[in-house]
Design an enzyme around this catalytic site. Structure first.
Site, PDB file in Angstrom:
ATOM      1  N   ARG A   1       0.833  -1.200   0.000  1.00  0.00           N
ATOM      2  CA  ARG A   1       0.000   0.000   0.000  1.00  0.00           C
ATOM      3  C   ARG A   1       0.864   1.246   0.000  1.00  0.00           C
ATOM      4  O   ARG A   1       1.964   1.262   0.557  1.00  0.00           O
ATOM      5  CB  ARG A   1      -0.879   0.042   1.256  1.00  0.00           C
ATOM      6  CG  ARG A   1      -1.966  -1.001   1.308  1.00  0.00           C
ATOM      7  CD  ARG A   1      -2.798  -0.823   2.577  1.00  0.00           C
ATOM      8  NE  ARG A   1      -1.959  -0.825   3.760  1.00  0.00           N
ATOM      9  CZ  ARG A   1      -2.256  -0.188   4.900  1.00  0.00           C
ATOM     10  NH1 ARG A   1      -3.354   0.514   4.990  1.00  0.00           N
ATOM     11  NH2 ARG A   1      -1.444  -0.245   5.928  1.00  0.00           N
TER      12      ARG A   1
ATOM     13  N   SER B   1       8.491  -5.220   6.022  1.00  0.00           N
ATOM     14  CA  SER B   1       8.230  -6.310   6.983  1.00  0.00           C
ATOM     15  C   SER B   1       9.062  -7.543   6.697  1.00  0.00           C
ATOM     16  O   SER B   1       8.534  -8.653   6.522  1.00  0.00           O
ATOM     17  CB  SER B   1       6.731  -6.647   6.960  1.00  0.00           C
ATOM     18  OG  SER B   1       5.988  -5.495   7.217  1.00  0.00           O
TER      19      SER B   1
ATOM     20  N   ASP C   1       6.524  -3.751  10.234  1.00  0.00           N
ATOM     21  CA  ASP C   1       5.116  -3.607  10.601  1.00  0.00           C
ATOM     22  C   ASP C   1       4.910  -3.704  12.108  1.00  0.00           C
ATOM     23  O   ASP C   1       3.975  -3.108  12.655  1.00  0.00           O
ATOM     24  CB  ASP C   1       4.255  -4.651   9.881  1.00  0.00           C
ATOM     25  CG  ASP C   1       4.778  -6.082  10.054  1.00  0.00           C
ATOM     26  OD1 ASP C   1       5.875  -6.246  10.610  1.00  0.00           O
ATOM     27  OD2 ASP C   1       4.090  -7.012   9.597  1.00  0.00           O
TER      28      ASP C   1
END
Length: 918
Positions: free
Chosen positions: A550, A611, A665
């Site tokens: 995203r 991540s 994350d």
């Protein structure tokens, strides 16, 4: 005749009233199942601890003993595992000595035990006698009991003329077993006078050779259901319309609050004979019914049974005839004094009268044999009264059945229900129209249900043997299931050991000298503060952690945070291609987003959520240690990923962003939750992968210069155990799953916990259970061989509390797994075992973190919040609860709250950039 018409009207119940009665019975059923209201319920809804019907694989010898009205019936049933199509049966009936029904309980059970041993002496082969395996016995005890196990039941009250002392409130299974044990030890000589000398000798011979073990107790209703489940026809309801009346059915176990079991189904014995004892049937009680009730041994009790049981129907008719004779509607001018004799009008008389096809000839003969002098008109009127009373009993049975069928349909969340109903008893077998009335009335009352009636063949004999056979099959299966799942079931000591090992690895990871070899890397993030609420501005965030990524813009204002975002896909070819291709694709997507959001005019600070395991050497500098989650882009491992992104931006000549901070994350989750809760100093991810971070005292971080303040440590705990310290926990299933991954031997802790692997662990267990014939009746299941067919989302769905087995079965059928209801229960247990272990291991890791924080800060009690994200934690119905419960047990001096993250990897990354800018 108006008197006859009035009597017939009083015995006829309108359909509207039957509808009301059905509703009352359903309400009372719910009361009986509920722990808080069961004391007030008249329909007792007693659990039988029978959780399965026969599947045809049962085999062996099974002994049955049934306590009847004046007899003890013994039966030996041999099953061959052929679908129960051709059981072999031998039986013997023993007449009960006079007075034993009202004597001492010990004498009754001694007599039953002697009957058993004599029967065995006459029927059991020498092979069976010499077998070391005990001979299983099913005990048919047709009295009201409170059952707490299949082989444990306390007698609530005697009925049917029995009143033996010293039995009410006692476990009748134990009383019988003790009596049998005495027989086997030859210690019951004192009571052996009940049997003949030859019988005593043969009993002693049988007792010396064959050990009998009582494994199940049931009543005749349950036996009827089990008998009708033979020959490949599953039967889930049974009704006995006999001297007494009762019904049982397979209820969803989670609705039976009086038991601990919450999976699958359990047969519930309704004991509906007491329905109406609260007065709800008073308006349909006629004066004839009231007279029968008053003359009974238990006035005001078992009101429903007194309307429908064949023990009472002759008496109801007798009182009706007495009243009509007094009104001069019957037997005028003749002596009808014989009607005042209780019991003179038997059920057999009633059946002969209502079944008479030859007009009044048979009726006249029967009445004359009773000592009456009926006219032709009297014969016709008596036949009308008899048919009305028996027809009413059939309609009331149908109403009770309709209540049960509708309840089953509703609690299984079905639009319609097709079910087999086993039926037995004097009324059903003796009155040809009973079945017709039962079906027609029940369908009028429950049009959504379509029952098929199955006549029982020896429910209390064959059925009792089937209960015993199924109990043994399930016990053997349970032993095997426990053997398969035992390695996945962790003790408190196991979890304490994991906690201690995690603490050791954390210390190794923080120490400069040992950090390189530690399996828990404890990577410094250079994030030294959490948000304080004064951050302001617009920030970009990039969230890369899987096949989708995203791009976000986050507006931080006095009024809070506003965000806009877009999701972009990374094709597999790019994930596994070159690093240059991967980062060029990412920049293309960022440019696309900024153009759409009209953000190209200025270079905005960007927080980059990455991540994957990195060694961070600055807030905006991190070296990729290894790819995970299916990525394998070349030329990236060992490189600074921020620099790779900047170089791609230069190649694309994109100047609209400035990378301020790189976080994973987990850190983003902590920061996002820290904006809402200042006590949030731990981040936890439990989703596709798993990881944790926390705020460590700088003096403990040997890999970074400086002792003041705190720094967020990215644990990268997914690799915990890669050095072999968790090998003792790895089961065969875990090893197989590990070997088939793209990184065998790596991320060992993650492979026990995270959503990417749990479904595969379950699949491996199911394959072993199928091989061991614990699932799908041992039939091969090719679809189970397909890797990743069992996604982790199915675990979440299958473990939902209250999910009907039908829905679980539908999920499995979607996967082309032909699962029975038993299979569904077992698969739910497998899913629960795997997910519970994952939650417990996650808790053990977290316990090590919070205890270290507490000790490092010199606190007796630590109060801290964990910001948590990840689909497994958020969507699984039991994971969070199991994790929090285990954490409390392992870290009792830590008060830990959990705060669900709202977009940690997006909002959190922007907040890291915002805090850094501040």
């Amino acid at each position: 005749c108006p008197q006859i018409q009035r009597a017939l009207r009083s015995l006829s119940i309108p359909l509207e009233r039957l509808h009301i009665m059905k509703g009352h019975m359903m309400e009372d059923m719910c009361k009986g199942l509920c722990l808080q209201t069961r004391a007030q319920a008249k329909v007792q809804m007693l659990p039988t601890y029978i959780c399965s019907t026969p599947n045809g694989t049962e085999k062996g010898n099974f002994l049955v003993v049934e306590l009847c009205q004046n007899q003890v019936r013994t039966l030996l049933v041999t099953l061959y595992g052929d679908g129960n199509m051709s059981p072999q049966m031998m039986y013997k009936i023993f007449d009960m000595p006079e007075g034993i029904m009202h004597g001492e309980g010990e004498a009754l059970f001694d007599f039953i035990a002697q009957c058993v041993t004599q029967f065995l002496a006459e029927t059991v082969s020498s092979d069976t006698r010499s077998s070391e395996e005990p001979l299983p016995l099913g005990f048919v005890f047709p009295f009201s009991c409170r059952q707490t196990q299949l082989d444990k039941a306390e007698l609530l009250s005697w009925s049917k003329g029995f009143s033996c002392s010293g039995v009410v409130g006692k476990d009748v299974v134990q009383l019988l077993q003790s009596a049998i044990n005495k027989q086997e030890m030859g210690a019951s000589e004192t009571n052996s006078h009940w049997l003949s000398p030859w019988s005593r000798k043969s009993s002693q011979s049988a007792a010396q050779c064959c050990h009998v073990e009582v494994v199940a107790l049931m009543n005749d209703t349950v036996g009827t259901m089990m008998t009708c489940s033979m020959e490949g026809r599953p039967c889930e309801v049974a009704m006995v319309a006999d001297k007494g009346s009762n019904c049982c059915f397979m209820a969803e176990a989670y609705l039976v609050e009086t038991i601990d079991e919450s999976c699958g189904r359990m047969c519930v014995n309704t004991e509906w004979g007491c329905f109406g004892d609260d007065g709800s049937l008073n308006d349909i009680f006629t004066p004839y019914d009231e007279s029968v009730d008053e003359e009974s041994s238990d006035p005001g009790e078992k009101r429903f049974e007194k309307l429908v049981g064949s023990l009472y129907l002759g008496e109801i008719i007798r009182h009706a005839l007495i009243a009509l004779t007094a009104e001069k509607a019957l037997f005028t001018g003749t002596n009808a004094a014989v009607l005042k004799e209780k019991g003179v009008f038997t059920m057999q008389h009633v059946l002969d009268i209502i079944n008479s096809e030859d007009g009044i000839t048979d009726v006249k003969r029967i009445l004359e044999l009773l000592g009456l002098q009926p006219s032709e008109r009297d014969c016709g009127r008596v036949q009308q009264i008899c048919r009305a009373v028996v027809g009413r009993a059939a309609s009331l049975h149908a109403t009770g059945l309709a209540a049960i069928l509708s309840y089953m349909c509703q609690t299984r969340d079905m639009e319609s229900l097709m079910v087999n109903v086993g039926v037995d008893g004097e009324l059903y077998t003796g009155y040809p129209r009973f079945e017709e009335i039962l079906l027609s009335v029940s369908r009028l009352l429950s049009p959504e249900c379509m029952p098929t009636l199955l006549p029982s063949r020896d429910g209390s004999g064959r059925g009792a043997a089937m209960v015993t056979a199924v109990a043994l099959r399930l016990a053997a299966q349970r032993r095997e299931v426990d053997e398969v799942l035992a390695p996945l079931r962790l003790t408190h000591a196991d979890l304490e050991k994991v906690q201690a090992l995690m603490r050791e690895e954390m210390e190794r990871g923080l120490c400069k000298e040992t950090s390189a070899s530690a399996s828990v890397r404890m990577l410094p993030t250079y994030v030294t503060h959490t948000p304080d609420g004064t951050e302001r501005g617009r920030f970009l965030a990039l969230d890369l952690g899987g096949t989708n990524f995203r791009v976000l813009v986050v507006h931080v204002t006095e009024d809070g945070i506003r965000m806009a975002s877009e999701i972009y896909v990374i094709p597999a070819a790019i994930m596994q291609g070159t690093g240059m291709g991967l980062f060029d694709h990412i920049i293309d997507c960022i440019i696309d987003f900024q153009i759409k959001q009209n953000l190209m005019a200025q270079a905005l600070p960007l927080g980059f959520t990455f991540s994957f395991p990195c060694q961070q050497v600055g807030l905006d500098k991190a070296l990729l240690l290894t790819w995970t989650k299916g990525f394998s882009a070349s030329g990236c491992v060992g490189q600074d990923v921020v620099q790779l992104l900047r170089e791609a931006a230069q190649r694309k000549q994109h100047l609209g962003m400035q990378v301020i901070a790189l976080v994973n994350d987990t850190v983003g989750t902590m920061m996002a939750c820290g904006y809402d809760d200042p006590k949030c100093e731990i981040g936890l991810i439990v989703g596709t992968g798993t990881n944790a971070c926390y705020m460590e005292e700088m003096r403990n971080v040997g890999t970074v210069e400086g002792d003041e303040g705190r720094m967020c440590i990215n644990m990268e705990w997914g690799a915990f155990g890669d050095n072999g310290c968790l090998d003792h926990l790895f089961t065969y299933f875990d090893k197989v799953v590990d070997e088939t991954t793209i990184n065998p031997g790596k991320q060992r802790f993650e492979k026990l916990i995270s959503g990417m692997y749990l479904g595969e662990i379950v699949r491996q267990i199911l394959m072993v259970m199928t091989e061991r014939q614990l699932l799908f009746q041992g039939k091969p299941c090719p679809k189970l061989q397909t890797k990743d067919i069992f996604q982790t989302k199915f675990l979440s769905t299958i473990e939902l509390n209250g999910l009907a087995l039908r829905q679980i079965r539908a999920i499995l059928n979607e996967l082309e797994l032909d699962a029975s209801f038993e299979d569904s229960v077992l698969m739910r247990e497998v899913c629960q075992t795997v997910s519970q272990r994952a939650a417990q291991l996650c808790a053990a890791g977290l316990a090590a973190v919070v205890e270290k924080m507490r000790e490092s800060r010199g606190l007796d009690q630590l109060s801290v919040t964990v910001g948590v994200d990840g689909t497994l934690y958020k969507l699984h119905p039991c994971f969070s609860q199991n994790l929090q419960k285990t954490l409390k047990e392992l870290a009792p001096n830590c008060d830990v709250s959990f705060l669900l993250s709202e977009d940690g990897s997006g909002k959190g990354a922007a907040l890291v950039a915002a805090v850094a800018s501040r």
